[in-house]
Write a protein that holds these residues in place. Sequence first.
Motif, PDB file in Angstrom:
ATOM      1  N   ASP A   2     -54.046 -21.033  12.086  1.00  0.00           N
ATOM      2  CA  ASP A   2     -52.667 -20.817  12.493  1.00  0.00           C
ATOM      3  C   ASP A   2     -52.271 -19.407  12.122  1.00  0.00           C
ATOM      4  O   ASP A   2     -52.415 -18.981  10.984  1.00  0.00           O
ATOM      5  CB  ASP A   2     -51.780 -21.823  11.764  1.00  0.00           C
ATOM      6  CG  ASP A   2     -50.372 -21.807  12.315  1.00  0.00           C
ATOM      7  OD1 ASP A   2     -49.830 -20.705  12.500  1.00  0.00           O
ATOM      8  OD2 ASP A   2     -49.842 -22.893  12.569  1.00  0.00           O
ATOM      9  N   ARG A   4     -49.521 -18.088  11.648  1.00  0.00           N
ATOM     10  CA  ARG A   4     -48.423 -17.885  10.716  1.00  0.00           C
ATOM     11  C   ARG A   4     -48.883 -17.904   9.264  1.00  0.00           C
ATOM     12  O   ARG A   4     -48.148 -17.553   8.359  1.00  0.00           O
ATOM     13  CB  ARG A   4     -47.364 -18.952  10.939  1.00  0.00           C
ATOM     14  CG  ARG A   4     -46.533 -18.654  12.177  1.00  0.00           C
ATOM     15  CD  ARG A   4     -45.648 -19.810  12.511  1.00  0.00           C
ATOM     16  NE  ARG A   4     -46.432 -21.013  12.738  1.00  0.00           N
ATOM     17  CZ  ARG A   4     -45.907 -22.158  13.089  1.00  0.00           C
ATOM     18  NH1 ARG A   4     -44.632 -22.285  13.247  1.00  0.00           N
ATOM     19  NH2 ARG A   4     -46.681 -23.216  13.291  1.00  0.00           N
ATOM     20  N   SER A   5     -50.135 -18.344   9.044  1.00  0.00           N
ATOM     21  CA  SER A   5     -50.622 -18.348   7.663  1.00  0.00           C
ATOM     22  C   SER A   5     -51.410 -17.071   7.363  1.00  0.00           C
ATOM     23  O   SER A   5     -51.980 -16.931   6.304  1.00  0.00           O
ATOM     24  CB  SER A   5     -51.492 -19.578   7.428  1.00  0.00           C
ATOM     25  OG  SER A   5     -52.627 -19.506   8.239  1.00  0.00           O
ATOM     26  N   SER A 645     -61.896 -32.038  10.086  1.00  0.00           N
ATOM     27  CA  SER A 645     -60.825 -32.893  10.620  1.00  0.00           C
ATOM     28  C   SER A 645     -60.962 -33.054  12.124  1.00  0.00           C
ATOM     29  O   SER A 645     -60.051 -32.711  12.866  1.00  0.00           O
ATOM     30  CB  SER A 645     -59.448 -32.286  10.333  1.00  0.00           C
ATOM     31  OG  SER A 645     -59.194 -32.193   8.977  1.00  0.00           O
ATOM     32  N   TYR A 647     -60.746 -34.874  15.661  1.00  0.00           N
ATOM     33  CA  TYR A 647     -59.951 -36.007  16.141  1.00  0.00           C
ATOM     34  C   TYR A 647     -60.900 -37.160  16.436  1.00  0.00           C
ATOM     35  O   TYR A 647     -61.934 -36.989  17.084  1.00  0.00           O
ATOM     36  CB  TYR A 647     -59.177 -35.619  17.390  1.00  0.00           C
ATOM     37  CG  TYR A 647     -57.984 -34.748  17.095  1.00  0.00           C
ATOM     38  CD1 TYR A 647     -56.831 -35.293  16.523  1.00  0.00           C
ATOM     39  CD2 TYR A 647     -57.994 -33.388  17.352  1.00  0.00           C
ATOM     40  CE1 TYR A 647     -55.736 -34.500  16.225  1.00  0.00           C
ATOM     41  CE2 TYR A 647     -56.896 -32.593  17.064  1.00  0.00           C
ATOM     42  CZ  TYR A 647     -55.770 -33.154  16.502  1.00  0.00           C
ATOM     43  OH  TYR A 647     -54.691 -32.373  16.207  1.00  0.00           O
TER      44      TYR A 647
ATOM     45  N   HIS B 517     -44.714 -26.819  17.012  1.00  0.00           N
ATOM     46  CA  HIS B 517     -45.838 -26.378  16.185  1.00  0.00           C
ATOM     47  C   HIS B 517     -45.642 -26.833  14.755  1.00  0.00           C
ATOM     48  O   HIS B 517     -44.544 -26.725  14.224  1.00  0.00           O
ATOM     49  CB  HIS B 517     -45.936 -24.861  16.199  1.00  0.00           C
ATOM     50  CG  HIS B 517     -46.089 -24.312  17.575  1.00  0.00           C
ATOM     51  ND1 HIS B 517     -47.244 -24.463  18.304  1.00  0.00           N
ATOM     52  CD2 HIS B 517     -45.226 -23.652  18.370  1.00  0.00           C
ATOM     53  CE1 HIS B 517     -47.070 -23.905  19.481  1.00  0.00           C
ATOM     54  NE2 HIS B 517     -45.855 -23.409  19.553  1.00  0.00           N
ATOM     55  N   PRO B 518     -46.688 -27.324  14.126  1.00  0.00           N
ATOM     56  CA  PRO B 518     -46.559 -27.685  12.717  1.00  0.00           C
ATOM     57  C   PRO B 518     -46.359 -26.426  11.872  1.00  0.00           C
ATOM     58  O   PRO B 518     -46.832 -25.350  12.224  1.00  0.00           O
ATOM     59  CB  PRO B 518     -47.897 -28.353  12.394  1.00  0.00           C
ATOM     60  CG  PRO B 518     -48.840 -27.853  13.423  1.00  0.00           C
ATOM     61  CD  PRO B 518     -48.031 -27.581  14.638  1.00  0.00           C
ATOM     62  N   ASP B 519     -45.630 -26.571  10.776  1.00  0.00           N
ATOM     63  CA  ASP B 519     -45.426 -25.430   9.896  1.00  0.00           C
ATOM     64  C   ASP B 519     -46.738 -25.057   9.214  1.00  0.00           C
ATOM     65  O   ASP B 519     -47.590 -25.915   8.985  1.00  0.00           O
ATOM     66  CB  ASP B 519     -44.359 -25.765   8.854  1.00  0.00           C
ATOM     67  CG  ASP B 519     -42.979 -25.792   9.466  1.00  0.00           C
ATOM     68  OD1 ASP B 519     -42.699 -24.893  10.273  1.00  0.00           O
ATOM     69  OD2 ASP B 519     -42.200 -26.708   9.158  1.00  0.00           O
ATOM     70  N   PRO B 520     -46.901 -23.773   8.864  1.00  0.00           N
ATOM     71  CA  PRO B 520     -48.191 -23.321   8.331  1.00  0.00           C
ATOM     72  C   PRO B 520     -48.636 -24.042   7.063  1.00  0.00           C
ATOM     73  O   PRO B 520     -49.823 -24.298   6.879  1.00  0.00           O
ATOM     74  CB  PRO B 520     -47.952 -21.834   8.035  1.00  0.00           C
ATOM     75  CG  PRO B 520     -46.770 -21.446   8.797  1.00  0.00           C
ATOM     76  CD  PRO B 520     -45.956 -22.654   9.016  1.00  0.00           C
ATOM     77  N   LYS B 523     -51.142 -27.018   6.767  1.00  0.00           N
ATOM     78  CA  LYS B 523     -52.596 -26.875   6.785  1.00  0.00           C
ATOM     79  C   LYS B 523     -53.217 -27.128   5.430  1.00  0.00           C
ATOM     80  O   LYS B 523     -54.416 -27.394   5.319  1.00  0.00           O
ATOM     81  CB  LYS B 523     -52.970 -25.462   7.242  1.00  0.00           C
ATOM     82  CG  LYS B 523     -52.609 -25.193   8.663  1.00  0.00           C
ATOM     83  CD  LYS B 523     -53.241 -23.925   9.116  1.00  0.00           C
ATOM     84  CE  LYS B 523     -54.698 -23.961   8.773  1.00  0.00           C
ATOM     85  NZ  LYS B 523     -55.523 -23.175   9.638  1.00  0.00           N
ATOM     86  N   MET B 653     -57.629 -36.113   7.359  1.00  0.00           N
ATOM     87  CA  MET B 653     -57.251 -35.229   8.462  1.00  0.00           C
ATOM     88  C   MET B 653     -56.185 -34.242   7.986  1.00  0.00           C
ATOM     89  O   MET B 653     -55.250 -34.610   7.289  1.00  0.00           O
ATOM     90  CB  MET B 653     -56.709 -36.099   9.596  1.00  0.00           C
ATOM     91  CG  MET B 653     -56.005 -35.369  10.699  1.00  0.00           C
ATOM     92  SD  MET B 653     -57.141 -34.606  11.853  1.00  0.00           S
ATOM     93  CE  MET B 653     -57.275 -35.896  13.085  1.00  0.00           C
ATOM     94  N   SER B 654     -56.352 -33.000   8.383  1.00  0.00           N
ATOM     95  CA  SER B 654     -55.351 -31.990   8.050  1.00  0.00           C
ATOM     96  C   SER B 654     -53.987 -32.432   8.569  1.00  0.00           C
ATOM     97  O   SER B 654     -53.865 -32.927   9.694  1.00  0.00           O
ATOM     98  CB  SER B 654     -55.758 -30.661   8.681  1.00  0.00           C
ATOM     99  OG  SER B 654     -54.637 -29.979   9.169  1.00  0.00           O
ATOM    100  N   LYS B 657     -52.968 -30.979  11.861  1.00  0.00           N
ATOM    101  CA  LYS B 657     -53.581 -31.594  13.045  1.00  0.00           C
ATOM    102  C   LYS B 657     -52.957 -32.945  13.349  1.00  0.00           C
ATOM    103  O   LYS B 657     -52.759 -33.308  14.507  1.00  0.00           O
ATOM    104  CB  LYS B 657     -55.082 -31.758  12.810  1.00  0.00           C
ATOM    105  CG  LYS B 657     -55.865 -30.504  13.099  1.00  0.00           C
ATOM    106  CD  LYS B 657     -57.338 -30.830  13.121  1.00  0.00           C
ATOM    107  CE  LYS B 657     -58.087 -29.885  14.017  1.00  0.00           C
ATOM    108  NZ  LYS B 657     -59.520 -30.208  14.051  1.00  0.00           N
ATOM    109  N   GLN B 707     -51.285 -19.736  -0.260  1.00  0.00           N
ATOM    110  CA  GLN B 707     -51.962 -18.988   0.798  1.00  0.00           C
ATOM    111  C   GLN B 707     -53.318 -19.617   1.063  1.00  0.00           C
ATOM    112  O   GLN B 707     -54.194 -19.582   0.249  1.00  0.00           O
ATOM    113  CB  GLN B 707     -52.125 -17.511   0.421  1.00  0.00           C
ATOM    114  CG  GLN B 707     -52.712 -16.663   1.527  1.00  0.00           C
ATOM    115  CD  GLN B 707     -51.977 -16.799   2.851  1.00  0.00           C
ATOM    116  OE1 GLN B 707     -50.754 -16.826   2.895  1.00  0.00           O
ATOM    117  NE2 GLN B 707     -52.701 -16.928   3.940  1.00  0.00           N
TER     118      GLN B 707
END
Lengths: 707, 707
Positions: A2, A4-5, A645, A647, B517-520, B523, B653-654, B657, B707
């Motif tokens: 991602d 954003r990281s 991970s 699916y 979108h999932p937030d960073p 993860k 699973m992350s 995801k 991070q």
Amino acid sequence: EDWRSRRTVQIFQYILLKWAFALIIGLSTGLVGIFNNIAVENIAGFKLLLTTELMLKHKYYKAFAAYAGCNLGLATSAAALCAFIAPAAAGSGIPEVKAYLNGVDAYSILAPSTLFVKVNVIGIIFGSIFGVAAGFVVGKEGPMVHTGSCIASLIGQGGSRKYHLTWRWLRYFKNDRDRRDLITCGAAAGVAAAFRAPVGGVLFALEEAASWWRSALLWRTFFTTAVVAIVLRGFIQLCSTGTCGLFGQGGLIMYDISAAKVVYSTPDILAVILLGVIGGILGSLYNYLVDKVLRTYSIINERGAAVKILLVIMISLLTSICSYGLPWLATCIPCPADASTSCPNTDVSGNYKSFQCPPGHYNDLASLFLNTNDDAIRNLLSTNTVKEFHISSLLIFFVAVYCLGIITYGIAIPSGLFIPVILAGSCYGRLVGRLFEPISKLDVGLFSLLGAASFLGGTMRMTVSLCVILLELTNDLLMLPLVMLVLLISKTMGDMFNKGVYDQIVKLKGLPYMEAHPDPYMKHLIARDVVTGPLITFSGVEKVGNILLALKNTGHNGFPVIDEPPFSDAPELCGLVLRSQLLVLLKGKAFSKDRVLAGNKVLRKISELDFAKAGSGKGLKLEDLDIQEEEWDMYVDLHPIANTSPYTVVETMSLAKAAVLFRELGLRHMCVVPKSQGRPPIVGILTRHDFQPEHILGLYPHVRFQQ
Amino acid sequence: EDWRSRRTVQIFQYILLKWAFALIIGLSTGLVGIFNNIAVENIAGFKLLLTTELMLKHKYYKAFAAYAGCNLGLATSAAALCAFIAPAAAGSGIPEVKAYLNGVDAYSILAPSTLFVKVNVIGIIFGSIFGVAAGFVVGKEGPMVHTGSCIASLIGQGGSRKYHLTWRWLRYFKNDRDRRDLITCGAAAGVAAAFRAPVGGVLFALEEAASWWRSALLWRTFFTTAVVAIVLRGFIQLCSTGTCGLFGQGGLIMYDISAAKVVYSTPDILAVILLGVIGGILGSLYNYLVDKVLRTYSIINERGAAVKILLVIMISLLTSICSYGLPWLATCIPCPADASTSCPNTDVSGNYKSFQCPPGHYNDLASLFLNTNDDAIRNLLSTNTVKEFHISSLLIFFVAVYCLGIITYGIAIPSGLFIPVILAGSCYGRLVGRLFEPISKLDVGLFSLLGAASFLGGTMRMTVSLCVILLELTNDLLMLPLVMLVLLISKTMGDMFNKGVYDQIVKLKGLPYMEAHPDPYMKHLIARDVVTGPLITFSGVEKVGNILLALKNTGHNGFPVIDEPPFSDAPELCGLVLRSQLLVLLKGKAFSKDRVLAGNKVLRKISELDFAKAGSGKGLKLEDLDIQEEEWDMYVDLHPIANTSPYTVVETMSLAKAAVLFRELGLRHMCVVPKSQGRPPIVGILTRHDFQPEHILGLYPHVRFQQ
């Protein structure tokens, strides 16, 4: 990963590059559009000027020879380009772009190699110029979309590997999503450049091209098409000073029909509904015939380049004969007193062509046939000129164009489908307008526009994007309700008979396209049912030899990794590794003598960058590896590279639900895990091919009829 | 259930109903739009006529009393409607629609009960009419979207339970997807009705409202807005004969700026870029201030209905004082010789208001303030009238409208945000146009349009839909490149500072909206990390008492069903049952004394229809059940009702995801299964709330900085 990281500087690089790429795609596609237009207008203009001059001297046979000769030469050049240099340039290109954006990687013409794509772009651009200038009933918008996508693909792959800096920045684009985004922008830019329709381009990309859509993409696509619009505008201002040779207003199609007053009442609406119904039927018939002709042509074209060119020559001769011969059937019409343009016209483009007629008269069929396609459409859409074309002339032109359009698509030249359909449709619309003249007050020019809409709706089956493209083309928002109505009716009619023309071609080409909705019969199957073939799994720490053998003997792209004792209590699914990642790992030779965990030192040895998805044709191949005999018995730790991970679905999951998951998330591999305990931790892997109707119905022929 | 696997007659019913509903939504929303407009124009027209007449007699204090009194009366009526009868009618409504379409069911105002929604529609319609007529700086387009969605929601729920036939057909719409589709159509119809912008409406629904989008929906939404456009067109034709009272051309906003020639060169473009940058900043400042004011108001409004009404009265008085008082600051301007309309104007609407000025002069501020918002925008956008408004007047109006717009949103009346933003933006644009007059050739009316675009881009953060709405409003396609440019710049500027205004309001209301979108930081977590609370599972054949207890003691909506020996070898996940399904099953009383499988006879006893998702507030409640004491120890077989293919993720699973899976597939429950064997077959259930940042960051406060 991602974005954003990432670190701030990396985010900055990524965003900057993303927008810079959108800008570059917009600029290049706009410039290609301009070049294409200037070239076509000048070449075709020269040809028509030559023919007209000879005709004015009554040298009719010489004129035909010149006309047909020019056409033949141009057609042969286009065909030679497509047959020998860039075979993938033939056809519309939109189906390929559509399939690529659906996730079809391997077969797509956008993938093979950078060189291939580069040659392809040249092939498309020049092929399209020659093809359109040769008088074929083909358009330039399909090839423009193709060109835009190819440019985007080239940019994303980093054509400039030499410059180390640029290449390092490009690593962010070495993944499917960012590449797909670029190509979506390219497709939108193509439509925007072909029709000067920026909003229409965005909507086309959204409605027809893209399979997944994100709001952020809307925003970037919009920017790209805005750039295209600005480039085109600047160029038109430049050319209005007369510096572009024979480039007239015909170049970038924009049919201004705002001169006509849009007033309509009930009888008009009834006429329009009828027009929509018949237009939809004729449009779907067009699809049906194109499909049949394509199947025939694909057999013919397989026989080699010479046969391909021969086919093009034959169609070119036929087109020339029609264009030059049929106008002789028309009688000369006296020029109207109130004609807005000069009549008769002996200029390159324009209305009221003189042809064989005495002074003060014009040949209405020649005004349609002996013109570029753009100009013919402009003449058909012209308003306040009710009587300009005889009903019989319109009928002859309609039949000729309808048939020529069908037999031209599929020959070895880049050929767009929009223009032939608009041409036939607007002629059909004008014909209907003439027939309804006694009861309808709507201008025949507006009828013509609606006819074009009905044909487009009947073949392409888009709605909003076509509506916006037509409005941007004709610059008349007041027609909106009628255009919407016609599009809705004709699409509904068409959908009763067959699929849209692009979907048909995708299917015909055998591309494994994933439909948005699973087929109903999938509800009667479970995920385990379609798992086929031997499953090859790797252990968490695997022998190098086993990996090499698996890579050599199978074509699989994804392999499950299973942790076994002593690394876990019981066998369990650790993750999924990709072929490309395995190749990089083996190349790095982080092997060990014993079966032990290597930890992160593998990644220290191999840069993370190397695992990024390689550009087209740049990836490692099995032959590139140089593994010694003694290394075959060593071990390599797969944990650092495995996607931990993946699916997964349970084996008893309904196949329809599994298909939804696969499609919506844009997966390439999906792991099927067992439901009950005490069995191996993975049942199989599903890929795109396992969801194809051919595969499923091959396994379970009767499931289609099950209720 | 996939409709393609139904019988032909059922498919026919479904498709017919789907399109009939789209037609009904279009018709009703169009009619509401018409009613709304006629009412507003007549009420506001009467008010303005009264004021003007008194002013002509120089009774200035009486005129103010009449003006402020009318405003106060209308405002109080609107506030009373919202405070006592339909509290959910206040505000814009677009954030609620957006949240509903994202899957937020429970909190949405579209859900509670049919009666509630019906009252709400009445509240919105009349509240909006009174609010707009009262001279508030509010628009009608937010409430129109809300109305459209409520109508769609009512239709989908089957307001006509009495007619058995209709009700049976409606069963196809008793699921989330079909209901969401209807409401999307309603939202699009609302925008189309408010702005006469059918294509803009479709794009608004696509870009702003909907969270999931299917091609088929594009197509149906398009039909709905086409119907709206046709209804509006018919009505305008009818009203042009003068049968609609004071309804003038102001009614349905459509600002024709095509009189101005669109010619621009480099200095113009630089001016436009500057305009975009500042407009974007001012737009995001608007968002910031609206957010602050809303937070204050929400505290004030909590104190009860009387306080709510008091707040409305105060704002109304302030608005009246501004509208009537500020024009006195302006000096009288001599009428231009070439004025296209009568000057000075003492009519209801129009330019060049007389106010206190002697004959032959007009008050430019009064032309903006003492008018409906629609007419004020029309005056600001008027072309070829460069000198009409003094720079000082524009500045005063801009500041007043900017501030009034901010403090008006959030009071207890239905209030759209588009019109205030367009009003402030077009005034800002005209001001910039005046300032750049020496170096720019672009008409100030066009500058005004671009100013409106920059403000809209800066607050709403849409691109394509705003662009198309503005083009449909102004009927000038030639402005397209400039409008696109301004929107891109202002959105970019705005995005640097904060979120779009609707996103802000959704967040402020605490609705559990799922971002695309999932937030960073997600993860760094795995699915298991966020599973909380005690997990309640049922056995495949469960005791009635246990089920009742679980339903009574928890608020869970989904329960996993686990097969245990003797029904399977080891405990394994059988599926998921929903609370609503359990209630229907218990109501059906298919109990047995022993722990045995009941098979399909349960379903024979209870019609499949009963399991369909009930309409708002129509579902069974726990209190409706009548379970005897002796039945508590009996068993009920859950297999027939369990969803045997729930989407599952492995616990490792992350979380990012898992969030993607949850969001993309529009799930409500997701089962987390263990990775290793020999453990209970389910770890927990994830719902929408488990993905909310508040929940995750509450559990792991430090993960945000990892991070």
